[in-house]
Write a protein that holds these residues in place. Structure first.
Motif, PDB file in Angstrom:
ATOM      1  N   GLY A  10       0.812  -1.203   0.000  1.00  0.00           N
ATOM      2  CA  GLY A  10       0.000   0.000   0.000  1.00  0.00           C
ATOM      3  C   GLY A  10       0.842   1.249   0.000  1.00  0.00           C
ATOM      4  N   LEU A  11       0.176   2.353   0.289  1.00  0.00           N
ATOM      5  CA  LEU A  11       0.829   3.663   0.340  1.00  0.00           C
ATOM      6  C   LEU A  11       1.014   4.064   1.798  1.00  0.00           C
ATOM      7  CD1 LEU A  11       1.776   6.339  -0.986  1.00  0.00           C
ATOM      8  CD2 LEU A  11      -0.634   7.053  -0.941  1.00  0.00           C
ATOM      9  N   VAL A  12       2.222   4.466   2.149  1.00  0.00           N
ATOM     10  CA  VAL A  12       2.513   4.864   3.521  1.00  0.00           C
ATOM     11  C   VAL A  12       3.480   6.041   3.500  1.00  0.00           C
ATOM     12  CG1 VAL A  12       4.441   3.233   3.729  1.00  0.00           C
ATOM     13  CG2 VAL A  12       3.216   3.974   5.797  1.00  0.00           C
ATOM     14  N   GLN A  13       3.411   6.862   4.528  1.00  0.00           N
ATOM     15  CA  GLN A  13       4.348   7.988   4.625  1.00  0.00           C
ATOM     16  C   GLN A  13       5.697   7.516   5.146  1.00  0.00           C
ATOM     17  OE1 GLN A  13       2.378  10.982   7.044  1.00  0.00           O
ATOM     18  NE2 GLN A  13       1.668  12.032   5.208  1.00  0.00           N
ATOM     19  N   ALA A  14       6.717   8.265   4.811  1.00  0.00           N
ATOM     20  CA  ALA A  14       8.050   7.958   5.319  1.00  0.00           C
ATOM     21  C   ALA A  14       8.026   7.895   6.846  1.00  0.00           C
ATOM     22  CB  ALA A  14       9.050   9.003   4.851  1.00  0.00           C
ATOM     23  N   GLY A  15       8.710   6.885   7.376  1.00  0.00           N
ATOM     24  CA  GLY A  15       8.712   6.665   8.814  1.00  0.00           C
ATOM     25  C   GLY A  15       7.643   5.716   9.292  1.00  0.00           C
ATOM     26  N   GLY A  16       6.714   5.385   8.413  1.00  0.00           N
ATOM     27  CA  GLY A  16       5.631   4.491   8.769  1.00  0.00           C
ATOM     28  C   GLY A  16       6.006   3.026   8.655  1.00  0.00           C
ATOM     29  N   SER A  17       4.994   2.180   8.858  1.00  0.00           N
ATOM     30  CA  SER A  17       5.201   0.729   8.856  1.00  0.00           C
ATOM     31  C   SER A  17       4.160   0.023   7.995  1.00  0.00           C
ATOM     32  CB  SER A  17       5.109   0.181  10.283  1.00  0.00           C
ATOM     33  OG  SER A  17       6.095   0.731  11.120  1.00  0.00           O
ATOM     34  N   LEU A  18       4.552  -1.110   7.490  1.00  0.00           N
ATOM     35  CA  LEU A  18       3.646  -2.027   6.779  1.00  0.00           C
ATOM     36  C   LEU A  18       4.067  -3.447   7.111  1.00  0.00           C
ATOM     37  CD1 LEU A  18       3.323  -0.609   3.133  1.00  0.00           C
ATOM     38  CD2 LEU A  18       1.493  -0.758   4.826  1.00  0.00           C
ATOM     39  N   ARG A  19       3.113  -4.356   7.064  1.00  0.00           N
ATOM     40  CA  ARG A  19       3.445  -5.771   7.185  1.00  0.00           C
ATOM     41  C   ARG A  19       2.929  -6.501   5.959  1.00  0.00           C
ATOM     42  NH1 ARG A  19       1.890 -10.577  11.479  1.00  0.00           N
ATOM     43  NH2 ARG A  19      -0.134 -10.465  10.418  1.00  0.00           N
ATOM     44  N   LEU A  20       3.836  -7.096   5.239  1.00  0.00           N
ATOM     45  CA  LEU A  20       3.479  -7.909   4.088  1.00  0.00           C
ATOM     46  C   LEU A  20       3.281  -9.360   4.516  1.00  0.00           C
ATOM     47  CD1 LEU A  20       6.021  -6.586   1.422  1.00  0.00           C
ATOM     48  CD2 LEU A  20       3.783  -5.667   2.065  1.00  0.00           C
ATOM     49  N   SER A  21       2.358 -10.014   3.858  1.00  0.00           N
ATOM     50  CA  SER A  21       2.115 -11.435   4.092  1.00  0.00           C
ATOM     51  C   SER A  21       2.231 -12.180   2.773  1.00  0.00           C
ATOM     52  CB  SER A  21       0.719 -11.663   4.670  1.00  0.00           C
ATOM     53  OG  SER A  21       0.557 -11.015   5.913  1.00  0.00           O
ATOM     54  N   CYS A  22       2.636 -13.416   2.867  1.00  0.00           N
ATOM     55  CA  CYS A  22       2.717 -14.280   1.693  1.00  0.00           C
ATOM     56  C   CYS A  22       2.125 -15.629   2.086  1.00  0.00           C
ATOM     57  CB  CYS A  22       4.152 -14.429   1.231  1.00  0.00           C
ATOM     58  SG  CYS A  22       4.394 -15.641  -0.089  1.00  0.00           S
ATOM     59  N   SER A  85      10.061   2.026   9.886  1.00  0.00           N
ATOM     60  CA  SER A  85      10.908   3.172   9.496  1.00  0.00           C
ATOM     61  C   SER A  85      11.088   3.230   7.986  1.00  0.00           C
ATOM     62  CB  SER A  85      12.269   3.071  10.193  1.00  0.00           C
ATOM     63  OG  SER A  85      12.121   3.043  11.600  1.00  0.00           O
ATOM     64  N   LEU A  86       9.994   3.122   7.284  1.00  0.00           N
ATOM     65  CA  LEU A  86      10.064   3.060   5.828  1.00  0.00           C
ATOM     66  C   LEU A  86      10.586   4.359   5.240  1.00  0.00           C
ATOM     67  CD1 LEU A  86       6.819   1.046   5.240  1.00  0.00           C
ATOM     68  CD2 LEU A  86       9.060   0.423   4.314  1.00  0.00           C
ATOM     69  N   LYS A  87      11.308   4.207   4.127  1.00  0.00           N
ATOM     70  CA  LYS A  87      11.907   5.333   3.425  1.00  0.00           C
ATOM     71  C   LYS A  87      11.392   5.363   1.983  1.00  0.00           C
ATOM     72  CE  LYS A  87      16.231   4.548   5.965  1.00  0.00           C
ATOM     73  NZ  LYS A  87      17.690   4.267   5.835  1.00  0.00           N
ATOM     74  N   PRO A  88      11.420   6.514   1.346  1.00  0.00           N
ATOM     75  CA  PRO A  88      10.976   6.569  -0.063  1.00  0.00           C
ATOM     76  C   PRO A  88      11.734   5.581  -0.955  1.00  0.00           C
ATOM     77  CG  PRO A  88      11.120   8.776   0.828  1.00  0.00           C
ATOM     78  CD  PRO A  88      11.681   7.854   1.881  1.00  0.00           C
ATOM     79  N   GLU A  89      12.986   5.322  -0.648  1.00  0.00           N
ATOM     80  CA  GLU A  89      13.763   4.377  -1.458  1.00  0.00           C
ATOM     81  C   GLU A  89      13.338   2.916  -1.259  1.00  0.00           C
ATOM     82  OE1 GLU A  89      14.931   6.750   0.605  1.00  0.00           O
ATOM     83  OE2 GLU A  89      16.771   6.091   1.634  1.00  0.00           O
ATOM     84  N   ASP A  90      12.434   2.666  -0.325  1.00  0.00           N
ATOM     85  CA  ASP A  90      11.871   1.323  -0.177  1.00  0.00           C
ATOM     86  C   ASP A  90      10.723   1.085  -1.149  1.00  0.00           C
ATOM     87  OD1 ASP A  90      12.271   1.725   3.359  1.00  0.00           O
ATOM     88  OD2 ASP A  90      13.540   0.527   2.022  1.00  0.00           O
ATOM     89  N   GLN A 116       3.075 -13.002  -7.324  1.00  0.00           N
ATOM     90  CA  GLN A 116       2.806 -12.002  -8.348  1.00  0.00           C
ATOM     91  C   GLN A 116       3.249 -10.608  -7.930  1.00  0.00           C
ATOM     92  OE1 GLN A 116       0.640 -12.934  -6.125  1.00  0.00           O
ATOM     93  NE2 GLN A 116      -0.270 -11.010  -5.426  1.00  0.00           N
ATOM     94  N   GLY A 117       3.564 -10.428  -6.667  1.00  0.00           N
ATOM     95  CA  GLY A 117       4.069  -9.153  -6.190  1.00  0.00           C
ATOM     96  C   GLY A 117       2.994  -8.264  -5.593  1.00  0.00           C
ATOM     97  N   THR A 118       3.424  -7.390  -4.701  1.00  0.00           N
ATOM     98  CA  THR A 118       2.526  -6.402  -4.105  1.00  0.00           C
ATOM     99  C   THR A 118       3.269  -5.062  -4.056  1.00  0.00           C
ATOM    100  OG1 THR A 118       1.084  -5.915  -2.207  1.00  0.00           O
ATOM    101  CG2 THR A 118       3.195  -6.947  -1.710  1.00  0.00           C
ATOM    102  N   GLN A 119       2.555  -3.997  -4.412  1.00  0.00           N
ATOM    103  CA  GLN A 119       3.190  -2.678  -4.516  1.00  0.00           C
ATOM    104  C   GLN A 119       3.294  -2.021  -3.143  1.00  0.00           C
ATOM    105  OE1 GLN A 119       4.346  -0.854  -7.385  1.00  0.00           O
ATOM    106  NE2 GLN A 119       5.167   0.492  -5.780  1.00  0.00           N
ATOM    107  N   VAL A 120       4.473  -1.511  -2.860  1.00  0.00           N
ATOM    108  CA  VAL A 120       4.702  -0.699  -1.665  1.00  0.00           C
ATOM    109  C   VAL A 120       5.190   0.667  -2.129  1.00  0.00           C
ATOM    110  CG1 VAL A 120       6.119  -0.380   0.393  1.00  0.00           C
ATOM    111  CG2 VAL A 120       5.199  -2.640  -0.160  1.00  0.00           C
ATOM    112  N   THR A 121       4.484   1.704  -1.717  1.00  0.00           N
ATOM    113  CA  THR A 121       4.861   3.069  -2.079  1.00  0.00           C
ATOM    114  C   THR A 121       5.037   3.887  -0.802  1.00  0.00           C
ATOM    115  OG1 THR A 121       3.612   2.907  -4.146  1.00  0.00           O
ATOM    116  CG2 THR A 121       4.243   5.110  -3.400  1.00  0.00           C
ATOM    117  N   VAL A 122       6.207   4.493  -0.662  1.00  0.00           N
ATOM    118  CA  VAL A 122       6.507   5.302   0.513  1.00  0.00           C
ATOM    119  C   VAL A 122       6.657   6.750   0.067  1.00  0.00           C
ATOM    120  CG1 VAL A 122       8.026   5.627   2.496  1.00  0.00           C
ATOM    121  CG2 VAL A 122       7.715   3.340   1.514  1.00  0.00           C
TER     122      VAL A 122
END
Length: 124
Positions: A10-22, A85-90, A116-122
């Motif tokens: 998903g979309l998150v601001q810099a410094g935020g967190s996400l948890r991916l599942s597979c 601690s997500l960064k835009p480069e992630d 198939q992949g999942t989009q992460v946007t920081v």
């Protein structure tokens, strides 16, 4: 044959967190080493993190050490990637991968099955 389905991007601001599942199909999940890779636009797919079948060995890319944590629940046939601690480069498409052979690796050729992949946007 193993089928892998990623979720949690998903979309998150810099410094935020996400948890991916597979989520993996099949009864052999517990015998596979698993990995997470990512691919940004115009770049090669790169290793992010891996985990052996028992969870005892977890290599990470230097760029994510201390921020990302890989884990697995063999009872649920699921592997996770906690990203803090997500960064835009992630920003990238994140792929889950499974390795049916003994051992673990950090390159694409080390893995046999891919999701198939999942989009992460920081955002900055």
């Amino acid at each position: 044959q193993v089928q892998l389905v990623e979720s949690g991007g998903g979309l998150v601001q810099a410094g935020g967190s996400l948890r991916l599942s597979c989520a993996a199909s099949g009864r052999t999940f517990r015998t596979y080493s698993m990995g997470w890779f990512r691919q940004a636009p115009g770049k090669e797919r790169e290793f992010v993190a891996g985990i052996t079948s028992s969870g005892g060995i977890t290599p990470y890319a230097d760029s994510v050490k201390g921020r990302f944590t890989i884990s697995r629940d063999n009872a649920k046939n699921t592997v996770y990637l906690q990203m803090n601690s997500l960064k835009p480069e992630d920003t990238a498409v994140y792929y889950c991968a499974a390795r049916s052979r003994i051992g673990i690796g950090t390159t694409r050729t080390n893995y046999d099955y891919w999701g198939q992949g999942t989009q992460v946007t920081v955002s900055s």
